[in-house]
Design a protein around this motif. Structure first.
Motif, PDB file in Angstrom:
ATOM      1  N   GLN A 116       0.838  -1.199   0.000  1.00  0.00           N
ATOM      2  CA  GLN A 116       0.000   0.000   0.000  1.00  0.00           C
ATOM      3  C   GLN A 116       0.875   1.254   0.000  1.00  0.00           C
ATOM      4  O   GLN A 116       0.596   2.226  -0.709  1.00  0.00           O
ATOM      5  CB  GLN A 116      -0.927  -0.003   1.211  1.00  0.00           C
ATOM      6  N   ALA A 174       2.353   1.787  -3.404  1.00  0.00           N
ATOM      7  CA  ALA A 174       1.347   2.326  -4.324  1.00  0.00           C
ATOM      8  C   ALA A 174       1.154   3.824  -4.093  1.00  0.00           C
ATOM      9  O   ALA A 174       1.064   4.601  -5.056  1.00  0.00           O
ATOM     10  CB  ALA A 174       0.025   1.584  -4.152  1.00  0.00           C
ATOM     11  N   LYS A 175       1.116   4.223  -2.835  1.00  0.00           N
ATOM     12  CA  LYS A 175       0.966   5.652  -2.523  1.00  0.00           C
ATOM     13  C   LYS A 175       2.173   6.435  -3.009  1.00  0.00           C
ATOM     14  O   LYS A 175       2.038   7.550  -3.529  1.00  0.00           O
ATOM     15  CB  LYS A 175       0.784   5.872  -1.014  1.00  0.00           C
ATOM     16  N   CYS A 176       3.364   5.863  -2.850  1.00  0.00           N
ATOM     17  CA  CYS A 176       4.581   6.541  -3.317  1.00  0.00           C
ATOM     18  C   CYS A 176       4.555   6.726  -4.830  1.00  0.00           C
ATOM     19  O   CYS A 176       4.961   7.777  -5.338  1.00  0.00           O
ATOM     20  CB  CYS A 176       5.821   5.757  -2.905  1.00  0.00           C
ATOM     21  N   GLU A 177       4.077   5.730  -5.549  1.00  0.00           N
ATOM     22  CA  GLU A 177       3.952   5.855  -7.002  1.00  0.00           C
ATOM     23  C   GLU A 177       2.951   6.940  -7.371  1.00  0.00           C
ATOM     24  O   GLU A 177       3.183   7.724  -8.298  1.00  0.00           O
ATOM     25  CB  GLU A 177       3.541   4.523  -7.614  1.00  0.00           C
ATOM     26  N   GLU A 178       1.850   7.015  -6.631  1.00  0.00           N
ATOM     27  CA  GLU A 178       0.860   8.062  -6.891  1.00  0.00           C
ATOM     28  C   GLU A 178       1.463   9.439  -6.659  1.00  0.00           C
ATOM     29  O   GLU A 178       1.274  10.357  -7.468  1.00  0.00           O
ATOM     30  CB  GLU A 178      -0.357   7.880  -5.982  1.00  0.00           C
ATOM     31  N   VAL A 179       2.194   9.576  -5.565  1.00  0.00           N
ATOM     32  CA  VAL A 179       2.825  10.869  -5.251  1.00  0.00           C
ATOM     33  C   VAL A 179       3.839  11.223  -6.328  1.00  0.00           C
ATOM     34  O   VAL A 179       3.916  12.373  -6.766  1.00  0.00           O
ATOM     35  CB  VAL A 179       3.484  10.832  -3.852  1.00  0.00           C
ATOM     36  N   SER A 180       4.598  10.246  -6.770  1.00  0.00           N
ATOM     37  CA  SER A 180       5.590  10.485  -7.815  1.00  0.00           C
ATOM     38  C   SER A 180       4.925  10.977  -9.100  1.00  0.00           C
ATOM     39  O   SER A 180       5.415  11.919  -9.738  1.00  0.00           O
ATOM     40  CB  SER A 180       6.376   9.205  -8.074  1.00  0.00           C
ATOM     41  N   LYS A 181       3.809  10.365  -9.471  1.00  0.00           N
ATOM     42  CA  LYS A 181       3.089  10.801 -10.667  1.00  0.00           C
ATOM     43  C   LYS A 181       2.535  12.207 -10.492  1.00  0.00           C
ATOM     44  O   LYS A 181       2.533  13.006 -11.424  1.00  0.00           O
ATOM     45  CB  LYS A 181       1.966   9.826 -10.991  1.00  0.00           C
ATOM     46  N   GLU A 182       2.056  12.506  -9.290  1.00  0.00           N
ATOM     47  CA  GLU A 182       1.497  13.830  -9.027  1.00  0.00           C
ATOM     48  C   GLU A 182       2.587  14.909  -8.991  1.00  0.00           C
ATOM     49  O   GLU A 182       2.301  16.085  -9.179  1.00  0.00           O
ATOM     50  CB  GLU A 182       0.738  13.836  -7.693  1.00  0.00           C
ATOM     51  N   GLU A 206       5.116  15.180 -11.079  1.00  0.00           N
ATOM     52  CA  GLU A 206       5.666  15.487 -12.401  1.00  0.00           C
ATOM     53  C   GLU A 206       5.525  16.968 -12.773  1.00  0.00           C
ATOM     54  O   GLU A 206       6.489  17.559 -13.269  1.00  0.00           O
ATOM     55  CB  GLU A 206       5.046  14.587 -13.463  1.00  0.00           C
TER      56      GLU A 206
END
Length: 69
Positions: A32, A35-43, A45
């Motif tokens: 989890q 997944a949150k870290c990936e979301e933050v990374s995408k946000e 950009e």
């Protein structure tokens, strides 16, 4: 003596089961978090692009200041 051995093995079994449950829960939490870290990374950009623009502006400003001086 055999009752004590049975009790010991039951306690060992319970500890192993609880440890496995704890590890499973920790692995789930880790996924989890990933997944949150990936979301933050995408946000982030747009922030990276903005950062590059700020660097470019600073560079142009430095060139302008050197030209004026």
């Amino acid at each position: 003596m055999s009752a004590l051995t049975v009790d010991c093995l039951e306690i060992y079994r319970d500890v192993v089961c609880k440890t496995c449950d704890s590890i499973d829960a920790n692995i789930k939490s880790m996924y989890q978090l990933m997944a949150k870290c990936e979301e933050v990374s995408k946000e982030m950009e747009p922030i990276y692009k903005l950062s590059q623009q700020v660097k470019d502006i600073k560079h142009i400003l430095d060139l302008f200041e050197n030209a004026v001086n």
